[in-house]
Motif scaffolding. Structure first.
Motif, mmCIF file in Angstrom:
data_model
loop_
_atom_site.group_PDB
_atom_site.id
_atom_site.type_symbol
_atom_site.label_atom_id
_atom_site.label_comp_id
_atom_site.label_asym_id
_atom_site.label_seq_id
_atom_site.Cartn_x
_atom_site.Cartn_y
_atom_site.Cartn_z
ATOM 1 N N TYR A 10 0.835 -1.203 0.000
ATOM 2 C CA TYR A 10 0.000 0.000 0.000
ATOM 3 C C TYR A 10 0.871 1.253 0.000
ATOM 4 O O TYR A 10 0.631 2.182 -0.788
ATOM 5 N N THR A 41 -6.465 5.485 2.504
ATOM 6 C CA THR A 41 -5.860 4.746 3.619
ATOM 7 C C THR A 41 -6.941 4.204 4.541
ATOM 8 O O THR A 41 -6.855 3.050 4.991
ATOM 9 N N SER A 65 -9.879 3.322 3.673
ATOM 10 C CA SER A 65 -10.456 2.184 2.961
ATOM 11 C C SER A 65 -9.595 0.933 3.121
ATOM 12 O O SER A 65 -10.100 -0.160 3.390
ATOM 13 N N ARG A 66 -8.282 1.077 2.975
ATOM 14 C CA ARG A 66 -7.381 -0.068 3.111
ATOM 15 C C ARG A 66 -7.381 -0.597 4.542
ATOM 16 O O ARG A 66 -7.365 -1.797 4.776
ATOM 17 N N TRP A 81 -9.973 -3.329 6.009
ATOM 18 C CA TRP A 81 -9.669 -4.758 5.937
ATOM 19 C C TRP A 81 -8.984 -5.215 7.226
ATOM 20 O O TRP A 81 -9.303 -6.264 7.777
ATOM 21 N N ALA A 138 -5.965 -8.138 0.845
ATOM 22 C CA ALA A 138 -6.806 -7.045 1.318
ATOM 23 C C ALA A 138 -7.741 -6.524 0.243
ATOM 24 O O ALA A 138 -8.629 -5.723 0.525
ATOM 25 N N LEU A 139 -7.556 -6.948 -0.994
ATOM 26 C CA LEU A 139 -8.394 -6.446 -2.079
ATOM 27 C C LEU A 139 -9.613 -7.319 -2.347
ATOM 28 O O LEU A 139 -10.399 -7.005 -3.231
#
Length: 170
Positions: A60, A116, A118-119, A122, A168-169
Motif C-alpha cells: 500500500y 488509507t 479504505s485499506r 480490511w 486485502a483487495l
C-alpha cells in the motif's frame, strides 16, 4: 497523497506486524519443542499471516509513492508455561494490535486520507477475526484442560488449520 505523519505511522505498523510474525514463530517453535505439533502448526500459520499483513501495508505504501522503512525487530519471548498461557498471550497481543490499527485509522481520518481509511478497514475486520479465534481456543482450553486427552484432541484439531494467503483487495 499520503502525509509524512501517516507514512511514518504505517511504517511503525509494518514493524509491529513483523514483530507479531516473529512472536508467532517463537510460539510455534516452543510448541514444537513441547511435542504439540497442532499448536505449532496453528502458530506457524499465524506467523505466515502476520507476514502477509506487513506485505499488504508495504504494498500500500509503495502504491502511494511513499517510502517503506524497515526497522529492527525487537526481541520476543521464547518459552511459555503451557498452551493456556500461550493463547492468553496471543489474545492480549491481538488486542494490542487491534488498538494500534484503530489508532492508525483515527490518524487517517484526521489526515482526511480516504484511500488509507479504505485499506485499513480490511485490517479492522481482520482483527475481529484474530481476537475471536484466540478467544475460541482459550474457551476450548478451559473446557478440555491443557493436559491429557483434552490437550491431545485440541492439538489434533489445531493441526488442521491451513494457510491461505491474505489479500486485502478481496
Amino acid at each position: 497523497m499520503i502525509t509524512k505523519k501517516l507514512q511514518d505511522a504505517i511504517n511503525e505498523q509494518i514493524n509491529a506486524e513483523l514483530w507479531s510474525a516473529y512472536l508467532y514463530l517463537s510460539m510455534s517453535m516452543d510448541a514444537e519443542a513441547k511435542g504439540l505439533k497442532g499448536v505449532a502448526n496453528w502458530m506457524y500459520v499465524q506467523w505466515l499471516e502476520e507476514q502477509d499483513h506487513a506485505r499488504i501495508l508495504s504494498e500500500y505504501l509503495n502504491s502511494q509513492n511513499a517510502h517503506v522503512q524497515l526497522k529492527p525487530i525487537a526481541k520476543v519471548q521464547t518459552m511459555w508455561k503451557d498452551i493456556d498461557e500461550m493463547f492468553r498471550d496471543t489474545l492480549r497481543h491481538e488486542q494490542e494490535v487491534t488498538k494500534s490499527i484503530h489508532e492508525l485509522t483515527i490518524l487517517a481520518w484526521h489526515e482526511k486520507d480516504l484511500p488509507t481509511i479504505s485499506r485499513l478497514q480490511w485490517f479492522i475486520d481482520e482483527q475481529v477475526e484474530e481476537e475471536n479465534s484466540a478467544q475460541d481456543i482459550i474457551d476450548d482450553i478451559e473446557q478440555v484442560g491443557s493436559d491429557g486427552i483434552g490437550l491431545y484432541l485440541l492439538d489434533t484439531q489445531l493441526a488442521e488449520r491451513s494457510y491461505h494467503k491474505a489479500d486485502a483487495l478481496q
